[in-house]
Structure formats: structure tokens, C-alpha cells
Scaffold this motif. Structure first.
Motif, short mmCIF file in Angstrom:
data_model
loop_
_atom_site.label_atom_id
_atom_site.label_comp_id
_atom_site.label_asym_id
_atom_site.label_seq_id
_atom_site.Cartn_x
_atom_site.Cartn_y
_atom_site.Cartn_z
N GLY A 168 36.11 48.89 34.57
CA GLY A 168 37.12 48.28 35.44
C GLY A 168 36.75 46.84 35.79
O GLY A 168 35.64 46.37 35.48
N ASP A 169 37.72 46.13 36.36
CA ASP A 169 37.51 44.74 36.80
C ASP A 169 37.17 43.79 35.66
O ASP A 169 36.46 42.81 35.83
CB ASP A 169 36.41 44.68 37.88
N GLU A 170 37.70 44.05 34.48
CA GLU A 170 37.42 43.21 33.31
C GLU A 170 38.32 41.97 33.27
O GLU A 170 38.06 41.06 32.48
CB GLU A 170 37.64 44.00 32.02
N ALA A 192 42.86 50.68 42.43
CA ALA A 192 42.73 49.52 41.55
C ALA A 192 42.92 48.23 42.34
O ALA A 192 43.54 48.22 43.40
CB ALA A 192 43.79 49.59 40.45
N GLY A 193 42.37 47.17 41.83
CA GLY A 193 42.58 45.87 42.44
C GLY A 193 42.66 44.84 41.35
O GLY A 193 41.74 44.71 40.54
N HIS A 194 43.77 44.14 41.26
CA HIS A 194 43.94 43.13 40.22
C HIS A 194 44.10 41.77 40.88
O HIS A 194 44.97 41.59 41.73
CB HIS A 194 45.17 43.44 39.36
N THR A 195 43.24 40.84 40.49
CA THR A 195 43.33 39.50 41.05
C THR A 195 44.00 38.58 40.05
O THR A 195 43.60 38.52 38.90
CB THR A 195 41.93 38.94 41.33
N PRO A 200 30.10 44.57 46.88
CA PRO A 200 29.52 43.80 45.78
C PRO A 200 29.44 44.67 44.53
O PRO A 200 29.09 45.85 44.61
CB PRO A 200 28.11 43.44 46.27
N ARG A 201 29.81 44.10 43.39
CA ARG A 201 29.75 44.89 42.16
C ARG A 201 28.35 44.86 41.57
O ARG A 201 27.65 43.86 41.69
CB ARG A 201 30.75 44.33 41.14
N ARG A 202 27.97 45.94 40.93
CA ARG A 202 26.70 45.97 40.18
C ARG A 202 26.92 45.15 38.91
O ARG A 202 27.99 45.20 38.32
CB ARG A 202 26.35 47.42 39.85
#
Ligand code: IMP
Ligand code: MG
Length: 407
Positions: free
Chosen positions: A11-13, A38-41, A282-284
Motif C-alpha cells: 500500500g501507499d505506493e 485507505a488513504g490516497h494523497t 509513521p510508515r516502516r
């Protein structure tokens, strides 16, 4: 012609950005799975939009968008998001429709989701949006769909609080209800984008179970959530970052070492703005995992890859990527299902020379410095998949294509 866009990692790609970019040419966009987890920026003309439920293509006035059958929809979250769009003068009325087969998330599921995860021996790290509860009830045949809102007996069975919650949304929800099979049958021949959520490695079946989300975030999910069947899909586009990130718990063989590599860790997280859009966590972060990426390509029939965040590595002297795992002394190149194996895996890295220059102005493959091209070429070679889109910055325009995706 239709194109499915999925995340090829955890995710978050940058799917939102790629869909927004391709949305310029499409007429219909169908989000096929997940919910407000989900979160789309998307950054457009300096304005940053955070979308959770509404497909990213909404920013293009020429697109009609659909929330698909395999989505789970929290009405409160949906109408808050639509109100936010309205505040930004994005006219969504008459352009947003929901599959009558989509399931609804009720408010008490959010708390239940968090409670359940905290009671687990090994918590998954849910976003707490009630997604897992809704999909579980759906499998148990006890959930409620959009189509059921006009089924009197079913509505009478609801708990009072749930009915009271739904009441103020009923008219608006029903006015957006469609038969997605019919809609997309009538739209065949047009350009349709299917937008996934999360990523292949968070898919309930193909991902790192149990550390996954509960929907079908793989390409096959588009056939179900889009109500069209697998042979109607023309092309699958897999989006991945130049490195890896993961939110929540679960194995991540290429994660940077937080102690011995804290500088690199913080650098990638801050430069890539790797903080969750939905939860702010914070993402890993870690090296690009080519073992996992190739698995995603093969298990999702990815035709073309889209590489994002390449610019995050602009100032590094060397760039590394994982080409195999060492598991108990054995070299492994196929992505394992065993969580224990993944936890034990140490990455075998290939080192590339850094490009040490800003990629922000690059608008073609030939504009890229030779060192960056080498990184791109190697990923293609390893995965056996062409990289057709490259993104080198946050803005919509910091992207270029190497082939016409719509052909
Ligand atoms: P849930 O779907 O909220 O229950 O979360 C399950 C797992 O998937 C957790 O590890 C989440 O962090 C992760 N997850 C869910 N949605 C996303 C997403 O959109 N991006 C990245 N991770 C996600
Ligand atoms: Mg996201």
C-alpha cells in the motif's frame, strides 16, 4: 479498453497519483475494494487532497466514478469526504455512484475493530475503520448492503442505534445506487480505470496473512468489485515505490535497521513523507524488495509497472535493492507464505551507484541520469516486467510515461 491499477507492495505506493494522472484520459473510474482504511494523497496545483473512499479520479471533471461491489462504505466518512471536495469547488454531484452490492460500515464497527485487534496475541495494527468487522460480517452473511436499505424486513432487524445512524443518509445513498454490471456493460469500449486500494501484499489471499487487510486488493479483485468478470480486464498496472514501506505489523524482510541504520531510515521517511494519510502513523521503511515485487507481478498478471518516489533517492551515494533472501542459510528467490520464514529472512542486496542529482525536472527516460536508468533497467530485468510510468516528485506533473497505457 480498461486498465486495473493496483499497489504492488504493502500500500501507499502512489496509486492515487497514478490514477489521477491516467484519469486525464479515462471516462469512468471504479474503486473496487477496501474502505476508509485507505488513504490516497493527490497534489494538484499546490492543493493537497486526502481521499479515503472516493476514487482519486474525481478531480477530473470528465470522469464518472463508482464505488464498487467489494468495497465497504462508511456513510459518515463518505459524506464528510464529499463535503470536503465541495469546499474545494470540486463538483461531485451526478458523478459519484455506488454499487448496490457494496456493504455498509456502521459506526460501532470501528470501536469493535480496535478492540478485537488489541485482544489478539499478535495484533495486526488495524487502521480502526471497521473494515475487518464489516468484511467478517459479510462472510458470515450478516452484513448490510446498499441494496438492502429498501428491504423493509432487513431494516426492521437492525438494532435501533444502527437504524438511527443510517436514517439521515438513506435518501442520499439511494440516489447514488447503481447496478454496476449494467453501468459498465453500457460503458464498454470507453476508457475505464479500476482503482485498487492497499496493495498486493495486503490482499487477504495473496498477502502476508494474517498481517493483511480483509479485502481483495489484488488485480483479481477488480473483476469481482467491478462486477465485470476476469476476461473483461485488458491491462494490469502495478504501482511500486523505489523503496518499500509498510504500515502496521507483519513481516518486512527489507526493513532498515532502526538502530544501525537510523540515519537512512529517517532520511527516507522524511524525504518520502512516509506518514499514514489515514492514521498519521509513521510508515516502516526499507529497501526495494524485488523478491516480493516479482511475486506481485506474477500473482497479479501485472503487464506494466509504475515506479514512484524515485526522486527520494536523489542525494544518496549508493542505492541498494534486495534480490534474494537468506533464510537459515538457504538462498530464497521466491516469496514465501510462511510468516516465520519471512521474519527470519535477511535481504541479499545488490548495490547501485547513486545519481546524486535532482530528478524533478526529468520528463522522459532519456532525461534520467545513467545511474538512475541502471536502477530502472535492473528492476525490469529482475521482474520481467516493463516500467511504463515513472514519477519523480509529488505534483501531478512530476510524472512521465514511456508507453501509452491506453493502447
Ligand atoms: P485494516 O484494513 O484497517 O484492518 O488494517 C489491516 C492492516 O492493513 C494494517 O496493518 C494496516 O496498517 C494495513 N492497511 C490497511 N489499509 C492500508 C492502506 O491503505 N495503506 C497501507 N496499509 C494499510
Ligand atoms: Mg495510502
Amino acid at each position: 479498453m480498461n486498465v486495473v491499477v493496483i499497489g504492488a507492495q504493502w500500500g501507499d505506493e502512489g496509486k492515487g497519483k497514478v490514477v489521477d494522472y491516467l484519469g486525464n484520459e479515462s471516462q469512468y473510474i471504479v474503486r473496487f475494494s477496501g474502505g476508509a482504511n485507505a488513504g490516497h494523497t493527490i497534489v494538484n496545483n499546490g492543493v493537497q487532497y486526502a481521499l479515503h473512499l472516493v476514487p482519486s479520479g474525481i478531480l477530473h471533471p470528465n470522469n464518472t466514478v463508482y464505488l464498487g461491489a467489494a468495497m465497504v462504505i462508511d456513510p459518515e466518512a463518505l459524506f464528510n469526504e464529499l463535503a470536503m471536495l465541495k469546499e474545494h469547488n470540486i463538483n461531485w454531484e451526478g458523478r459519484v455512484f455506488i454499487s448496490d452490492r457494496a456493504h455498509l460500515v456502521l459506526p460501532r464497527y470501528r470501536e469493535l475493530d480496535i478492540q478485537r485487534d488489541s485482544m489478539r496475541k499478535r495484533p495486526i495494527g488495524t487502521t480502526g475503520r471497521g473494515i475487518g468487522i464489516t468484511y467478517a460480517l459479510k462472510s458470515e452473511r450478516d452484513s448490510i448492503r446498499l441494496a438492502d436499505l429498501t428491504w423493509k424486513e432487513k431494516m426492521d432487524d437492525l438494532e435501533d442505534a444502527d437504524r438511527a445512524f443510517l436514517e439521515p443518509y438513506l435518501d442520499r445513498l439511494l440516489s447514488m445506487k447503481v447496478n454496476l454490471t449494467t453501468e459498465l456493460w453500457n460503458a464498454r469500449g470507453k476508457k475505464i480505470l479500476f482503482e485498487g486500494a492497499q496493495g498486493a501484499l495486503l490482499d487477504l489471499d495473496l498477502g502476508t496473512y494474517p498481517y493483511v487487510s480483509s479485502g481483495f486488493s489484488s488485480a483479481a479483485g477488480a473483476a469481482i468489485g467491478g462486477c465485470i468478470g476476469p476476461r473483461a480486464i485488458d491491462k494490469v498496472l502495478g504501482v511500486f515505490k523505489a523503496y518499500s514501506t509498510r504500515v502496521g505489523n507483519g513481516p518486512m524482510p527489507t526493513e532498515f535497521n532502526a538502530d544501525s541504520q537510523s540515519e537512512l531510515y529517517n532520511f527516507v521517511r522524511d524525504t518520502g513523507r512516509e506518514y499514514g494519510v489515514t492514521t498519521g502513523r509513521p510508515r516502516r521503511c526499507g529497501y526495494l524488495d524485488l523478491v516480493a515485487l516479482r511475486y506481485a507481478c506474477r500473482s497479479n498478471s501485472i503487464d506494466t509497472l509504475a515506479l514512484t518516489h524515485l526522486d527520494v533517492y536523489d542525494t544518496l551515494d549508493t542505492v541498494e535493492a534486495c534480490i534474494a533472501y537468506n533464510i537459515d542459510g538457504t538462498i530464497v528467490e521466491e516469496f514465501p507464505a510462511s510468516i516465520e520464514d519471512l521474519n527470519k529472512a535477511t535481504p541479499i542486496l545488490k548495490t547501485f551507484k547513486g545519481w546524486n542529482t535532482s530528478l524533478k525536472e526529468c520528463r522522459s527516460y532519456d532525461d534520467l541520469p545513467a545511474e538512475a536508468r541502471e536502477y530502472v533497467d535492473f528492476i525490469e530485468l529482475y521482474t520481467g516486467t516493463r516500467i511504463g510510468i515513472i514519477s519523480v516528485g509529488f505534483d501531478r506533473n512530476d510524472t512521465f510515461v514511456r508507453e501509452n497505457i491506453w493502447k
